[in-house]
Design a protein around this motif. Structure first.
Motif, PDB file in Angstrom:
ATOM      1  N   LYS A  10      55.895 -20.209   7.226  1.00 11.31           N
ATOM      2  CA  LYS A  10      56.343 -19.663   8.509  1.00 11.31           C
ATOM      3  C   LYS A  10      55.179 -19.452   9.466  1.00 11.31           C
ATOM      4  N   SER A  11      54.041 -19.026   8.909  1.00 10.86           N
ATOM      5  CA  SER A  11      52.876 -18.738   9.745  1.00 10.86           C
ATOM      6  C   SER A  11      52.199 -20.001  10.266  1.00 10.86           C
ATOM      7  N   ASN A  12      52.433 -21.112   9.588  1.00 11.72           N
ATOM      8  CA  ASN A  12      51.779 -22.374   9.984  1.00 11.72           C
ATOM      9  C   ASN A  12      52.825 -23.490   9.994  1.00 11.72           C
ATOM     10  N   LEU A  13      53.941 -23.216  10.703  1.00 10.71           N
ATOM     11  CA  LEU A  13      55.110 -24.078  10.635  1.00 10.71           C
ATOM     12  C   LEU A  13      54.809 -25.507  11.080  1.00 10.71           C
ATOM     13  N   PHE A  14      54.044 -25.671  12.156  1.00  9.49           N
ATOM     14  CA  PHE A  14      53.776 -27.015  12.677  1.00  9.49           C
ATOM     15  C   PHE A  14      53.006 -27.855  11.665  1.00  9.49           C
ATOM     16  N   PHE A  20      55.244 -32.266   5.653  1.00  5.23           N
ATOM     17  CA  PHE A  20      56.516 -32.720   5.089  1.00  5.23           C
ATOM     18  C   PHE A  20      56.823 -34.154   5.530  1.00  5.23           C
ATOM     19  N   ILE A  21      56.626 -34.426   6.815  1.00  2.30           N
ATOM     20  CA  ILE A  21      56.878 -35.778   7.332  1.00  2.30           C
ATOM     21  C   ILE A  21      55.954 -36.783   6.647  1.00  2.30           C
ATOM     22  N   ARG A 120      43.358 -25.658   6.794  1.00  5.78           N
ATOM     23  CA  ARG A 120      44.613 -26.415   6.685  1.00  5.78           C
ATOM     24  C   ARG A 120      44.540 -27.752   7.400  1.00  5.78           C
ATOM     25  N   VAL A 121      43.811 -27.797   8.500  1.00 12.86           N
ATOM     26  CA  VAL A 121      43.694 -29.043   9.258  1.00 12.86           C
ATOM     27  C   VAL A 121      43.040 -30.121   8.403  1.00 12.86           C
ATOM     28  N   THR A 122      41.994 -29.743   7.668  1.00 15.86           N
ATOM     29  CA  THR A 122      41.320 -30.701   6.779  1.00 15.86           C
ATOM     30  C   THR A 122      42.291 -31.243   5.742  1.00 15.86           C
ATOM     31  N   GLY A 123      43.063 -30.346   5.120  1.00 12.60           N
ATOM     32  CA  GLY A 123      44.044 -30.779   4.128  1.00 12.60           C
ATOM     33  C   GLY A 123      45.089 -31.695   4.729  1.00 12.60           C
ATOM     34  N   LEU A 124      45.546 -31.363   5.943  1.00 15.23           N
ATOM     35  CA  LEU A 124      46.551 -32.193   6.607  1.00 15.23           C
ATOM     36  C   LEU A 124      45.985 -33.577   6.920  1.00 15.23           C
ATOM     37  N   PHE A 125      44.761 -33.635   7.395  1.00 22.51           N
ATOM     38  CA  PHE A 125      44.140 -34.922   7.692  1.00 22.51           C
ATOM     39  C   PHE A 125      44.079 -35.786   6.430  1.00 22.51           C
TER      40      PHE A 125
END
Length: 502
Positions: A10-14, A20-21, A120-125
């Protein structure tokens, strides 16, 4: 734990929507049309035959696939891993292939978890790159023993990170993962995990395991190579002798020349950069130069993180170690480094994450991802939409068409089959002719391939552009055996129905 996870999302929904995508789309890319374009060749047929004998004849085994080095085998854990899925799929190779694709997406998720230790940005990348990179997708669709190394490499990094955080039970994770990687799933590069682990053990001496944890770790490590040990004892030390010959008699490790070093550096560049951009043109090369500059610019800050130190330790160990590897007739292939693909992507993503912290950096990273998706999109689209109907196309779909055509054409009469494939041994067709009659389409059909000579002979051959003379010689021999009555073609596969010459 569930409540904490829910609050985190919830805190980092985007971020989690994008994650998920990426995971869903990445899995889709790995299984899309897998029933049509799966590569089912020599290795896949060989492995499937072993597992067929396990389920249908009760033949147990203590070794797995060959390493490609004469007389040296991997352990059987890869076979044990995929055997249940051959059983669930009633022999269909699509089932284990999809399962391996699942493991690669778990690896992409773990890349997020590990990368988020920095932010989180690093993990997402890392997950975005792992999910959509053409060459990572292709490696993930490969029905072969190196494929689980994508997940095992992330588990190894996680275990090392646990130890660095003072969680000594991480040694058990390291022991099991390192043993499975070296003895069962790895190809060559994974042996250098142990160089990195030797340094890691010295570095983490304050977090050495307790006596109980050491025993558990030793037991887990021993289990990873115990089947090989039993096989070796049963066969009078054949594995030990072959390994000794490879390492010492054949001098597989030696001091390199400068020419050899430069060749290896170019090899590393090609292997790892193509996991980011399949095509590396002027813009893509410029991107790499900027990111390399960013790496050294932020190195002091990045170095403070234990995850980065672990990744660098693993990555540098293999790059250094392979410089001295000159065995296997000097042959070294991209997939030898499967256990390092995601390690490199994490290192790459960490640098991107630091560049992202500035306004100009955000624009640069956004441009990078634009270029990344454009660069990988066309080749993914081309490969995944392959109709497998070209003159040299060999995919599962036309292999099955060829086998099915023969069973249908035989009209319930016994027949013989003679097969030509590069590289000579037709394990793939041996398996498909064995499995296909057990499927609902042909179950109960009386036509069958038999060992004794019968009048009907089918010659099946694949095109062999590198060695056309071999195929021509094989076809010339067939002319003296049988007269062609009918011909069919499916992609790069030709089938001829012949009647034996009396």
């Amino acid at each position: 734990m569930a409540k904490r996870l829910l609050n985190e999302i919830k805190s980092n929904l985007f971020v989690y929507i994008l994650l998920f995508i990426a995971v869903v789309a990445g899995f889709y890319l790995r299984v899309y049309r897998i029933d049509k374009i799966l590569g089912f060749y020599y290795d896949q047929g060989r492995d499937a035959l072993v597992i067929w004998d396990l389920w249908h004849k009760g033949k147990l085994f203590l070794v797995g696939p060959t390493t490609g080095i004469a007389g040296i085998f991997r352990g059987p854990y890869y076979y044990w891993l995929i055997a249940p899925f051959y059983l669930l799929g009633q022999g269909n190779p699509i089932w284990p292939s999809v399962f391996l694709s699942v493991t690669t997406m778990l690896a992409a998720v773990m890349a997020y978890v590990l990368g988020s230790k920095i932010n989180r940005v690093t993990g997402l990348f890392a997950t975005l790159i792992a999910s959509f990179s053409f060459n990572i997708v292709m490696a993930s669709r490969w029905l072969s023993n190196p494929t689980p190394m994508l997940l095992l490499s992330m588990i190894l990094v996680w275990g090392m990170l646990l130890v660095s955080e003072g969680k000594r039970w991480g040694w058990s994770v390291i022991a099991a993962t390192a043993g499975l990687s070296l003895f069962n799933f790895g190809s060559a590069g994974e042996v250098f995990y142990f160089l990195a682990l030797f340094i890691f053990i010295i570095w983490q001496r304050k977090n050495w395991p307790s006596k109980k944890q050491l025993i558990i770790s030793c037991v887990l490590f021993t289990l990873t190579f115990l089947p090989l040990l039993l096989f070796d004892l049963k066969h009078d030390g054949i594995l030990r002798n072959n390994i000794g010959k490879f390492l010492f008699s054949e001098k597989s490790f030696a001091a390199p020349t400068w020419h050899f070093v430069w060749d290896k550096l170019d090899f590393y560049y090609q292997v790892f950069t193509n996991k980011i951009f399949n095509g590396r043109y002027f813009q893509e090369q410029a991107i790499f130069y900027v990111i390399a500059a960013g790496f050294f610019f932020y190195l002091r800050d990045i170095w403070k993180n234990n995850l980065f130190k672990i990744l660098i330790l693993l990555f540098v160990s293999v790059c250094f170690g392979l410089v001295f590897f000159q065995g296997n007739f000097g042959n070294i292939y991209d997939y030898y480094l499967t256990g390092y693909y995601l390690i490199f992507i994490l290192l790459f993503s960490i640098t991107l994450g630091f560049i992202w912290k500035t306004k100009v950096g955000k624009l640069f990273v956004l441009y990078f991802f634009y270029l990344f998706f454009v660069n990988n999109y066309d080749v993914l689209k081309y490969k995944l939409s392959d109709g497998c109907n070209g003159p040299n196309s060999i995919c599962l779909v036309n292999q099955l068409q060829a086998v099915d055509w023969i069973y249908t054409n035989a009209e319930k009469k016994p027949f013989n089959v003679d097969v030509y494939v590069p590289p000579v041994i037709p394990y793939a067709y041996d398996y498909l002719f064995l499995w296909r009659p057990t499927t609902p389409r042909f179950r109960g059909a009386r036509s069958e391939q038999v060992n004794q000579l019968v009048p009907i002979l089918y010659t099946l051959y694949e095109q062999d552009p590198p060695n056309p003379d071999r195929l021509e010689a094989w076809l010339a021999r067939q002319k003296g055996i049988g007269k062609v009555e009918e011909t069919a073609r499916f992609g790069g596969i030709t089938i001829e129905r012949r009647i034996r010459i009396k």
